[in-house]
Design a protein around this motif. Structure first.
Motif, short mmCIF file in Angstrom:
data_model
loop_
_atom_site.label_atom_id
_atom_site.label_comp_id
_atom_site.label_asym_id
_atom_site.label_seq_id
_atom_site.Cartn_x
_atom_site.Cartn_y
_atom_site.Cartn_z
N UNK A 101 0.97 -1.25 -0.07
CA UNK A 101 0.03 0.13 0.08
C UNK A 101 0.87 1.22 -0.21
N UNK A 102 0.47 2.24 -0.64
CA UNK A 102 0.95 3.51 -0.58
C UNK A 102 0.21 4.69 0.33
N UNK A 103 0.93 5.55 0.61
CA UNK A 103 0.43 6.74 1.29
C UNK A 103 -0.22 7.49 -0.02
N UNK A 105 -3.35 11.05 -0.91
CA UNK A 105 -4.43 12.17 -0.31
C UNK A 105 -4.66 11.73 1.18
N UNK A 106 -3.80 11.96 1.91
CA UNK A 106 -4.07 11.85 3.62
C UNK A 106 -4.44 10.48 3.93
N UNK A 107 -4.48 9.46 2.97
CA UNK A 107 -4.95 8.11 3.40
C UNK A 107 -4.06 7.19 2.70
N UNK A 108 -4.42 6.07 2.34
CA UNK A 108 -3.65 5.23 1.63
C UNK A 108 -4.45 4.31 0.41
N UNK A 295 8.01 5.91 5.67
CA UNK A 295 6.54 5.47 6.00
C UNK A 295 5.48 5.95 5.03
N UNK A 296 6.18 5.85 3.53
CA UNK A 296 5.24 5.90 2.35
C UNK A 296 4.70 4.78 1.96
N UNK A 297 5.43 3.67 1.99
CA UNK A 297 5.19 2.63 1.29
C UNK A 297 4.97 1.28 2.50
N UNK A 298 3.90 0.63 2.40
CA UNK A 298 3.75 -0.33 3.69
C UNK A 298 3.37 -1.68 2.91
N UNK B 15 -12.28 6.61 6.24
CA UNK B 15 -11.74 8.03 6.76
C UNK B 15 -12.34 8.40 8.19
N UNK B 50 -7.11 -1.64 10.48
CA UNK B 50 -5.58 -1.52 10.16
C UNK B 50 -4.86 -0.21 10.37
N UNK B 52 -2.04 1.90 8.90
CA UNK B 52 -1.12 1.97 7.95
C UNK B 52 0.32 1.58 8.38
N UNK B 53 0.91 0.31 7.88
CA UNK B 53 2.43 0.28 8.29
C UNK B 53 2.57 -0.50 9.69
N UNK B 91 -10.00 12.93 9.60
CA UNK B 91 -9.17 13.02 8.37
C UNK B 91 -8.04 11.99 7.94
N UNK B 93 -6.78 8.21 7.97
CA UNK B 93 -7.56 6.78 7.17
C UNK B 93 -7.02 5.58 7.99
#
Ligand SMILES: Cc1cc2nc3c(=O)[nH]c(=O)nc-3n(C[C@H](O)[C@H](O)[C@H](O)COP(=O)(O)OP(=O)(O)OC[C@H]3O[C@@H](n4cnc5c(N)ncnc54)[C@H](O)[C@@H]3O)c2cc1C
Ligand code: SF4
Ligand code: SF4
Ligand code: FES
Lengths: 378, 278
Positions: A101-103, A105-108, A295-298, B15, B50, B52-53, B91, B93
């Motif tokens: 997954x990639x970060x 738009x503020x999400x992923x 922390x951009x790529x998970x 979100x 989950x 992220x990471x 905001x 996710x």
């Protein structure tokens, strides 16, 4: 290609050149051909190019806590019994990427999956191993909630099974009803007759795919006399196994949760998890979530796990199964008893690996015998 | 049916619309699917959430099953993943896989007195069933909520409990393990409240959620007060890595708690509950 009415009537007697033709034909159709070879003093299943890679004249000695290769004194290619690691390593890999997954738009965003690897052809799958594949496909096969990866890999695979003409030192497939005869689930079935005068692989087809492949080899059909001889050897192997599993007690092991034998095993078992790693039906996994430094790529990776580790049952406040006794009990009662309720069969195929690879020689059949001998003794 | 066709192993981004602090270590998140749409679930089900990471954990849904517009989770921060979640703001996710597991059988309890017994954060998984019951209030006899917290400062959903207690059609009793000078309510464990609650044991359905020991004692106390085992439901907790019967972690005897549970009828599991370290 000539049309084949009943694939099961297609047979062939392959000599060494015929076996090589089969390997070449599989490779030509895009299969990665995986078969037995010797590495690090053990038989492993890995990519092969021709019959020259196979373990010619290699046999094995297996007993509780003991595995040795030996020279057989003949040229048999399938004269060992089962390799320490079965086909599970290929169909249910020890480490598998679940997603990346990639970060964004503020999400992923979950990245599209990588293209599937080349299909595999398995050469030399034993009856117990085939039964184990069947068992794992029931575990992972559920259409709604199953593992699409496992289902996909298996559906695209080509299975060349081999019947055992000799029993291994720790085998008890006959008492589990899973072998040594290979009955279903294969594309091609082989049985090897290796004598001083001749060396032949009798083949027959179990699917349309297998029949088409066999007919394409243009080999002579397998003579009935040879097939009868092969059947005799395979049934002799069935009768030569030194261990049996008391089926009724095994199935009802869950009812003996407080048996004193568990404490006794708890004193011997090192909780090393070897048995679960070599068992061809053990399927438990854990996940590991990782990121790159920015922390951009998970990624999430799924790895084999073992019910013998203390973390396995951890919930906030502590593990559920602290004592070794409880962890061994979980392993064996799940395998032999709860499995029936969950998936309709035993989870043990009698391959003997857990006995061979237990450093202290704990023998699953012996432990059940001990509980069996006590009757309902608590 | 598109939800059923998704790969159950892939999280969907949701979100965070709002975060509310409930207690010093407990917070409630309102989530909406980043890709639009709603989220249908049944009271008692859970999701794998989950970060992220960082990792993924099973958390029950604590919102109203009648409101499919947003997804609500109430979480106590106890370790790596739940603490990371605690630091997230509106905001941000999170990933969601689910819903998984068996529900509280609210409709099967129609016609009965309904007793909810909760300990600690165990009130969160019960709240959807309480909402559902109150939306169908005329279908039940009495509706009773019995709740136990460690201290008065650990009372989850305090305002809501007070509001429920103010209603004429609901009975609410709260107890704490340890009081403080300002506390004049009950002190003691939740099972002690059972004898005081006025319900008809012969036609009662009880939903119980909390630490395993608390549930064991509560079930015994309910039985002692005349409630049949087939009228008692518990929500079990086990380590979970997949939520859908594949990782093996949640096994308990022949059960996969993630799909055969977490909600179980007591008579079907009473024998397993009695076995130590199963
Ligand atoms: C069906 C179900 C519903 C739940 N609902 C809620 C809820 O609504 N609110 C809430 O606050 N908590 C709930 N929990 C408990 C919550 O899942 C744990 O507190 C959480 O997993 C802790 O993870 P961590 O990484 O923060 O803690 P750590 O202690 O760092 O945990 C490490 C790992 O152990 C496992 N683990 C630890 N504790 C638990 C536990 N109690 N249950 C299962 N696995 C655990 C997890 O895999 C976790 O990733 C629920 C658990 C289950 C099984
Ligand atoms: S439990 Fe032992 S004998 Fe049975 S399938 Fe697993 S490794 Fe083979
Ligand atoms: S039974 Fe043997 S192989 Fe299995 S965990 Fe115990 S010591 Fe290791
Ligand atoms: S959580 Fe993975 S099998 Fe239940």
């Amino acid at each position: 290609m000539p049309g084949v009415d009943d694939p099961k009537t297609v047979t062939a007697a392959l000599d060494m050149a015929g076996l090589d033709a089969l390997i070449a034909a599989l490779a030509e159709r895009g299969y990665r051909v995986i078969g037995p070879m010797v590495a690090d003093d053990a038989v492993v299943y890995d990519e092969i190019a021709s019959s020259a890679d196979l373990p010619a004249g290699v046999g094995d000695e297996q007993d509780g806590g003991r595995y040795r290769l030996r020279a057989r004194g003949d040229g048999a290619l399938f004269g060992y019994t089962v390799a320490p690691q079965g086909w599970k390593r290929l169909l249910h890999p020890p480490r598998q990427k679940m997603f990346a997954a990639r970060r964004q738009d503020g999400g992923f965003a979950i990245l599209p999956p990588e293209p599937a690897a080349a299909p595999m052809a398995f050469l030399g799958v034993r009856a117990c191993e085939l039964a184990a594949i069947g068992i794992q496909s029931r575990v992972f096969g559920d259409e709604a909630a199953g593992d699409p990866g496992y289902r996909g890999r298996l559906a695209r695979s080509f299975v060349v099974a081999v019947e055992c003409a000799e029993a291994g030192g720790t085998c008890f497939c006959a008492s589990m009803g899973t072998g040594p005869q290979v009955e279903a689930g294969f594309d091609i079935r082989l049985v090897e007759l290796a004598g001083h005068d001749r060396h032949v692989f009798l083949a027959d087809a179990g699917s349309a795919k297998g029949a088409e492949m066999l007919s394409g080899l243009n080999a002579p059909p397998a003579p009935e006399a040879d097939r009868a001889e092969a059947r005799r050897r395979v049934s002799a192997a069935a009768g030569a196994m030194g261990r049996t599993m008391p089926a009724a007690t095994a199935r009802r092991l869950g009812e003996h949760a407080e048996h004193r034998r568990w404490a006794d095993i708890g004193k011997r078992c090192l909780s090393c998890g070897n048995c679960t790693m070599v068992c061809p039906t053990c399927f438990c996994t854990t996940v590991e979530d990782v990121t790159d430094l920015k922390g951009e790529h998970a990624e999430r990776w799924r790895t084999w796990d073992s019910c013998f580790s203390i973390d396995f049952s951890y919930i906030h406040g502590g593990a559920i199964r602290n004592e070794v006794r409880s962890r061994y009990r979980q392993w064996i009662t799940h395998k032999l008893s709860a499995w029936h309720e969950q998936f309709g069969t035993s989870g043990c195929v009698g391959c003997g690996r857990c006995i061979t690879w237990c450093p202290v020689g704990i023998d699953i059949t012996e432990e059940v015998q001990a509980i069996h001998a006590d009757g309902k003794g608590r | 049916m598109t939800a059923a066709m998704r790969d159950p192993m892939l999280p969907r981004p949701f979100r965070i619309e709002k975060v509310r602090r409930e207690l010093s270590d407990t917070f409630t998140m309102e989530l909406v699917p980043a890709e639009g749409g709603g989220f249908a679930f049944a009271a008692g089900q859970f999701n794998m959430l989950y970060v992220f990471g960082i990792g993924e954990v099973p958390i029950s849904i604590s919102g109203d099953p009648g409101d499919g517009g947003k997804l609500i989770h109430t979480t106590r921060a106890v370790g790596a993943v739940t603490r990371a979640m605690d630091s997230m703001r509106a905001g941000d996710v999170v990933g969601v896989r689910g819903p998984f597991g068996t529900p509280w059988p609210v409709e099967e309890a129609f016609g009965h007195d309904l007793v909810f017994v909760a300990g600690g954060v165990g009130l969160a998984p019960l709240r959807p069933a309480i909402y559902q019951a109150m939306a169908n209030r005329q279908r039940f006899g009495k509706v009773v909520v019995l709740y136990g917290a460690r201290t008065p400062d650990d009372i989850l959903f305090r305002r809501e409990l007070e509001r429920w207690r103010g209603r004429f059609d609901m009975e609410v009793h709260v107890t704490v393990d340890r009081g403080n000078p300002k506390w004049s309510g009950n002190v003691g464990v939740v099972p002690n409240l059972i004898a005081h609650a006025g319900f008809d044991p012969l036609s009662t359905t009880a939903f119980v959620c909390g630490p395993e020991v608390m549930m064991r004692y509560t079930a015994l106390a309910l039985e002692k007060n005349g409630v049949g085992r087939e009228g008692i439901f518990l929500s079990m907790e086990r380590n979970m890595k997949c939520g859908c019967g594949l990782c093996g972690h949640c096994q308990w005897g022949p059960h996969f708690v993630c799909k055969d549970g977490p909600v179980y009828r007591y008579d079907r599991i009473a024998d397993l509950l009695a076995i130590r370290e199963l």
